[in-house]
Design an enzyme around this catalytic site. Structure first.
Site, short mmCIF file in Angstrom:
data_model
loop_
_atom_site.label_atom_id
_atom_site.label_comp_id
_atom_site.label_asym_id
_atom_site.label_seq_id
_atom_site.Cartn_x
_atom_site.Cartn_y
_atom_site.Cartn_z
N THR A 45 -9.31 -14.90 -12.27
CA THR A 45 -7.98 -14.70 -12.81
C THR A 45 -7.49 -16.01 -13.41
OG1 THR A 45 -7.77 -13.17 -10.98
CG2 THR A 45 -5.71 -13.89 -11.97
N GLU A 97 -12.39 -4.87 -12.18
CA GLU A 97 -11.16 -4.87 -11.38
C GLU A 97 -11.15 -3.82 -10.27
OE1 GLU A 97 -8.67 -7.43 -10.97
OE2 GLU A 97 -8.97 -7.28 -13.12
N ASP A 100 -10.88 -4.23 -6.49
CA ASP A 100 -9.63 -4.48 -5.76
C ASP A 100 -9.13 -3.25 -5.01
OD1 ASP A 100 -9.37 -7.16 -6.30
OD2 ASP A 100 -8.06 -6.92 -8.02
#
Ligand code: GLY
Length: 563
Positions: A367, A406, A409
């Site tokens: 990130t 992603e 997550d």
């Protein structure tokens, strides 16, 4: 206090390379990003008369070029805006699970199939960055998209000289880059890692960015770029469709708000983790951390317990607000915070496993972050991500950009951890069309209605605790922003029931005292990675109005610059 700061600085000098011990200061405006060329882009837009939102969009696209591990157009993120007119806005452009994705596609022999999630296209969420940045510009910016994207296009087309900080990231993934020809031809130099001083050219990315600059979000979500993305994804087992892309929307909502020692803290509601940051701050508000001392066993003890309880709640209750009724108000209510404080015993470590059975609420990489303030009084905090460094390490066709991974997550199997060793519950269970819970928490702090701080960081689950510690370093321990950002960090996330610390973060004596209280101290992170984030922060002097900014020395390509 001087003595305390001196000892911190000695500690830092000996063990952590400090890029800046004094912050960059400026009168009018400040930009802090993880890559100095992106910082220059933001500053240039501000000097041309653009506002912080124009600069944030320009920086968002520029980081996709000059910080490709993390800056992106193939991922998603969260943006917090404080406008000069007093309005505060949160933009959620987090990725979404494709409509046809089912949890069992990511499970093999009762185990989470990490290879598929982290290195394949099944782990990619529908990207949100382009819609998010373009929405912010349209609603709150003043400049045309073509103008704010120009610097990014130029950097991709003409290339830029790599510094040691850039090469550090590119060089880590040589073997993975080699596996895909279209990645290797851009990110390796004749099959070898790039060296300092060489020029990285990204003409395919320049073309993709030019199409977006000309035709707006349509180019990315419906046009030729979309077709290339879906073709590559479906050819490699992914289930994302053109409809998933066309249906994607960024959302505008309000920030979560709490108060800490007279400061108003605004951060990201779910799918971000500002609620968890606020829960920690609300618990800690009652303890005189300043008197206890920076990194004293006592102040660390209360911090760790605040982290433990807030993470237990995060991982149990929070999820995409479109799917889950997040009990944020209850988690931050004075009554509930009081109940938590009553559980915290002086000089005694809590027990995460015990908390697992007894939830107190009686109800049911990588990130990057950047912070910008402008000459008009606007402030923007953006954290956006591909999840892992370079996402799934794949570039669809010849689009030139990396796709995210992603969906790691999400909770894929309740009780089983993800790459950040987070053990999360059903509220964050993967479902078609759902957004995974994020630790990202871009945060803006006000004092008496005046801007005070803009802060955020990457770092997976450590994002929340790093921001907490930087806020404390400024408010409780009176450090300047560079010292606050450079100071060594620690982290606890409920499970595993350990305290993770940066090397030499605590003295031997403090470690002994903490162990006596029952804490297990572990130097390093649960994942075995060394990523302790990269805080990009700005502080405003409430008396003079001057800004001071600091880019985290842990991400040495970064820079804070103002004018
Ligand atoms: N991908 C890391 C996070 O959003 O928390």
């Amino acid at each position: 206090m001087r003595k305390c700061l001196l000892s911190i600085m000695v500690l830092l000098c000996c063990h952590i390379a400090i890029a800046q011990s004094a912050p960059e200061t400026s009168k009018n405006a400040m930009v802090v990003t993880a890559q100095h060329l992106a910082t220059n882009v933001g500053l240039q837009i501000l000097k041309q008369g653009g506002n912080a939102i124009d600069a944030a969009v320009a920086v968002g696209y520029a980081l996709a070029v000059v910080h490709p591990c993390c800056g992106n157009i193939g991922g998603g993120g969260l943006m917090l805006i404080h406008r000069a007119n007093g309005k505060n806005i949160f933009i959620n452009f987090r990725e979404k699970a494709p409509a046809k994705l089912q949890r069992d596609m990511l499970i093999h022999n009762n185990k989470v199939d990490n290879k598929k999630i982290l290195f394949g296209y099944l782990g990619s969420g529908v990207p949100g960055t382009v819609k998010g940045l373009n929405l912010a510009l349209k609603k709150y910016g003043t400049m045309p998209l073509k103008i704010v994207m120009q610097p990014a296009i130029r950097l991709a087309q003409h290339g830029y000289k790599l510094t040691a900080g850039d090469v550090k990231f590119l060089g880590k993934f040589t073997d993975v880059f080699r596996q895909h020809m279209n990645v290797a031809k851009i990110f390796l130099k004749s099959g070898k890692p790039y060296k300092v001083g060489q020029i990285l050219l990204q003409s395919e990315l320049a073309h993709t960015l030019s199409l977006i600059a000309q035709h707006g979000s349509r180019a990315f979500y419906r046009g030729n770029i979309a077709k290339q993305m879906i073709k590559a994804i479906q050819a490699h087992g992914g289930v994302m469709t053109m409809k998933d892309l066309a249906d994607y929307r960024a959302k505008i909502t309000k920030p979560v708000v709490c108060h800490y020692r007279g400061y108003k803290v605004m951060s990201s509601p779910p799918p971000g983790s500002g609620t968890t940051l606020c829960e920690m701050l609300s618990i800690l508000n009652a303890y005189p951390l300043s008197k206890m001392g920076f990194h004293s066993a006592e102040s660390i003890h209360y911090n760790i317990e605040a982290m433990r309880y807030a993470f237990a709640d995060r991982n149990h209750y929070l999820g995409d607000p479109a799917f889950v009724d997040n009990p944020a108000k209850k988690l931050l209510s004075p009554q509930y915070i009081k109940i938590i404080r009553q559980q915290i015993k002086a000089n005694k470590a809590g027990n995460s496993r015990a908390l697992l059975k007894k939830h107190l609420l009686q109800e049911s990489p990588n990130t990057t972050h950047y912070s910008i303030v402008d000459q008009y009084g606007n402030a923007v905090a953006v954290t956006y991500t591909l999840n892992s460094f370079f996402g799934n390490k794949r570039i669809p066709g010849n689009t030139g950009f990396f796709m995210n991974d992603e969906l790691d997550d999400f909770t894929i199997i309740p009780g089983k951890s993800n790459q950040f060793h987070l053990i999360q519950g059903k509220a964050n269970l993967l479902a078609p069309g759902k957004q995974p819970l994020s630790s990202m928490s871009p945060t803006i702090i006000m004092k008496n209605n005046k801007l005070f701080m803009v802060v955020g960081t990457p770092g997976g689950s450590t994002i929340i605790t790093q921001i907490l510690e930087v806020i404390e370093n400024v408010i409780d321990f009176h450090m300047n922003i560079a010292e606050a950002v450079a100071a060594p960090r620690y982290h606890m996330q409920w499970l595993p029931d350990k305290v993770y610390i940066e090397p030499h973060a605590f003295s031997k004596e403090v470690i002994k005292q903490l162990e006596k209280m029952g804490y297990k101290i572990h130097v390093g992170l649960a994942s075995g990675e060394k990523r302790w984030g990269a805080v990009m922060a700005i502080k405003r002097n409430l008396k003079t109005g001057e800004y001071s900014g600091a880019a985290d020395p842990r991400r040495p390509a970064g820079a804070a610059r103002g004018y």
